[in-house]
Enzyme design. Sequence first.
Site, short mmCIF file in Angstrom:
data_model
loop_
_atom_site.label_atom_id
_atom_site.label_comp_id
_atom_site.label_asym_id
_atom_site.label_seq_id
_atom_site.Cartn_x
_atom_site.Cartn_y
_atom_site.Cartn_z
N LYS A 1 0.83 -1.21 0.00
CA LYS A 1 0.00 0.00 0.00
C LYS A 1 0.86 1.26 0.00
O LYS A 1 0.59 2.21 -0.73
CB LYS A 1 -0.94 -0.02 1.21
CG LYS A 1 -1.96 1.12 1.23
CD LYS A 1 -3.18 0.76 2.06
CE LYS A 1 -2.92 0.77 3.55
NZ LYS A 1 -2.94 2.14 4.12
N SER A 2 1.91 1.28 0.80
CA SER A 2 2.78 2.45 0.87
C SER A 2 3.42 2.75 -0.48
O SER A 2 3.47 3.89 -0.93
CB SER A 2 3.87 2.24 1.93
OG SER A 2 3.33 2.11 3.22
N ARG B 1 2.87 5.98 -3.37
CA ARG B 1 4.00 6.78 -3.81
C ARG B 1 4.22 6.68 -5.31
O ARG B 1 4.58 7.68 -5.96
CB ARG B 1 5.24 6.38 -3.01
CG ARG B 1 5.19 6.88 -1.57
CD ARG B 1 6.06 6.06 -0.62
NE ARG B 1 6.08 6.63 0.72
CZ ARG B 1 5.11 6.48 1.63
NH1 ARG B 1 4.01 5.80 1.32
NH2 ARG B 1 5.22 7.02 2.83
N GLY C 1 -5.33 8.08 5.42
CA GLY C 1 -4.44 9.04 6.05
C GLY C 1 -3.20 9.30 5.22
O GLY C 1 -2.68 10.42 5.18
N SER D 1 7.72 8.93 11.47
CA SER D 1 6.59 8.64 10.59
C SER D 1 7.00 8.82 9.14
O SER D 1 7.43 9.91 8.74
CB SER D 1 5.41 9.56 10.90
OG SER D 1 4.45 9.53 9.87
N ASP E 1 2.04 -1.33 11.88
CA ASP E 1 0.77 -1.84 11.34
C ASP E 1 0.52 -3.30 11.70
O ASP E 1 -0.59 -3.80 11.50
CB ASP E 1 0.74 -1.68 9.82
CG ASP E 1 0.59 -0.23 9.39
OD1 ASP E 1 -0.03 0.55 10.16
OD2 ASP E 1 1.08 0.14 8.31
N LYS F 1 -4.67 5.86 14.57
CA LYS F 1 -4.81 5.23 13.27
C LYS F 1 -6.28 5.33 12.84
O LYS F 1 -7.03 6.17 13.34
CB LYS F 1 -4.33 3.77 13.33
CG LYS F 1 -2.82 3.63 13.51
CD LYS F 1 -2.10 4.01 12.23
CE LYS F 1 -0.62 3.74 12.29
NZ LYS F 1 0.06 4.05 11.02
N ARG G 1 -6.46 1.63 17.71
CA ARG G 1 -6.28 0.19 17.54
C ARG G 1 -5.96 -0.54 18.84
O ARG G 1 -6.31 -1.72 18.99
CB ARG G 1 -5.19 -0.09 16.49
CG ARG G 1 -5.69 0.15 15.08
CD ARG G 1 -4.67 -0.23 14.03
NE ARG G 1 -5.24 -0.04 12.70
CZ ARG G 1 -4.54 0.24 11.62
NH1 ARG G 1 -3.22 0.35 11.69
NH2 ARG G 1 -5.14 0.39 10.45
N ARG H 1 -7.30 -3.52 9.48
CA ARG H 1 -6.34 -4.42 10.14
C ARG H 1 -6.98 -5.13 11.33
O ARG H 1 -6.63 -6.27 11.65
CB ARG H 1 -5.08 -3.65 10.53
CG ARG H 1 -4.42 -2.99 9.33
CD ARG H 1 -2.96 -2.73 9.49
NE ARG H 1 -2.49 -1.86 8.41
CZ ARG H 1 -2.15 -2.26 7.20
NH1 ARG H 1 -2.24 -3.54 6.88
NH2 ARG H 1 -1.72 -1.41 6.29
#
Length: 437
Positions: free
Chosen positions: A22-23, A27, A96, A170, A323, A350, A354, A396
């Site tokens: 996903k990251s 990008r 986010g 982060s 995560d 998050k 969580r 998640r």
Amino acid sequence: MGSVCLSGGGSLHGSVRVPGDKSISHRALLFGAIATGTTTIEGLLPAEDPLSTAACLRAMGVTVSAIDSSGVVRVEGVGLDGLQEPAQVLDCGNSGTTMRLMLGLLAGRHGRHFVLDGDGSLRRRPMARVAQPLAQMGAEIGGREGGNKAPLAIAGQTLSGGTIRTPVASAQVKSALLLAGLTAKGSTTVIEPALSRDHSERMLRAFGAELISEPHAAEGPTAIVRPGAELHGQHVVVPGDISSAAFWLIAALVVPGTELTIENVGINPTRTGILDVLEQMGAPLEVLNQRDVAGEPVADLRVRYSPLKAFEIGGELIPRLVDEIPILSVAALCAEGTSVMRDAAELRVKETDRLAVMARQLRAMGAELEETTDGMVIPGGQRLTGAQVDSETDHRVAMSLAVAALIASGDTSIDQSEAAAVSYPSFWDELARLQRS
């Protein structure tokens, strides 16, 4: 989809290829948009969060081809300063990452105005951690609670580089500042309290940015970007997401009789904290067929059911597995001894809180655990009982509860199971297939 009902017992067998990271997917879309020429992306995650990023880019004049699981995605770049002022609010959905990276991407678009919004969950998430460092560069970002909560309004400015210390380790904050630095006056130096995932640095260099990484700098992990270099479209191959692979890794370890191979998983060192913890737990994990794909290390992971030892995590390890903490809480229930997770207060901001949600839902299944301000203390050797639980809209959490259901006695009903689609649209189908194998 609503609720999914799962029964304890049985085992899982076979191979599974998890969706694209996903990251990296976010990008690839963003960097392709501000490059010149065409960027082609193989394996892009066709889930809700990257779809939100693509929709925002289209609203600013970027051509992004259809995103689905069947083909290559094409992004026609508009260059470093080619993004248009949109006619509508940019809807970041539940993402986010989309909102925080967009803040950095758009803050330096002099003379253009943008409004970022999202769903109810995203409107509750803190954005000052990005907006305040950007303000040091001259950004003008307004919103609820002094610019901390969406909707957020951006008045594009000419930004100035400088040295910025981020308040938290982060990758989203760091990446936003690096994106802003691409068009700022002078170099931008970002210093973190601990090393966060480095996908942005790797990919920006591949696209042609003048960027230096110093992960072991005396003042803290440092990234320096110099403005002016034109980005050029690339062919990006997105590896499987280790955060999605984590659910199968833990399922294989805790469900008796299970053996799984997870193929094509990204094993970037800034993301492999989960593998370090599994080693600490004594897990029989094999890392096979290691290779490098488009600048990212990739491997196949084979794992089977095994007794586990308790673990302790905290400090600089947390950014490398933040995560994966929800699913690690399930693993802790099955370990010998008491597991301790600390320094994980980031989980409280998050998609949901969580820590609170996992504690609440696991207790509904009979678990005994202590929720602390920044983590959990979980005695091992516990037996769970099937119950009605709820993802509380967190992807998640939904998938972690699925693994918990597999080791519980009786039936477990998971409400709002559709949340899994945020990062893993085919999760429930894959689970059913592995149960049949």
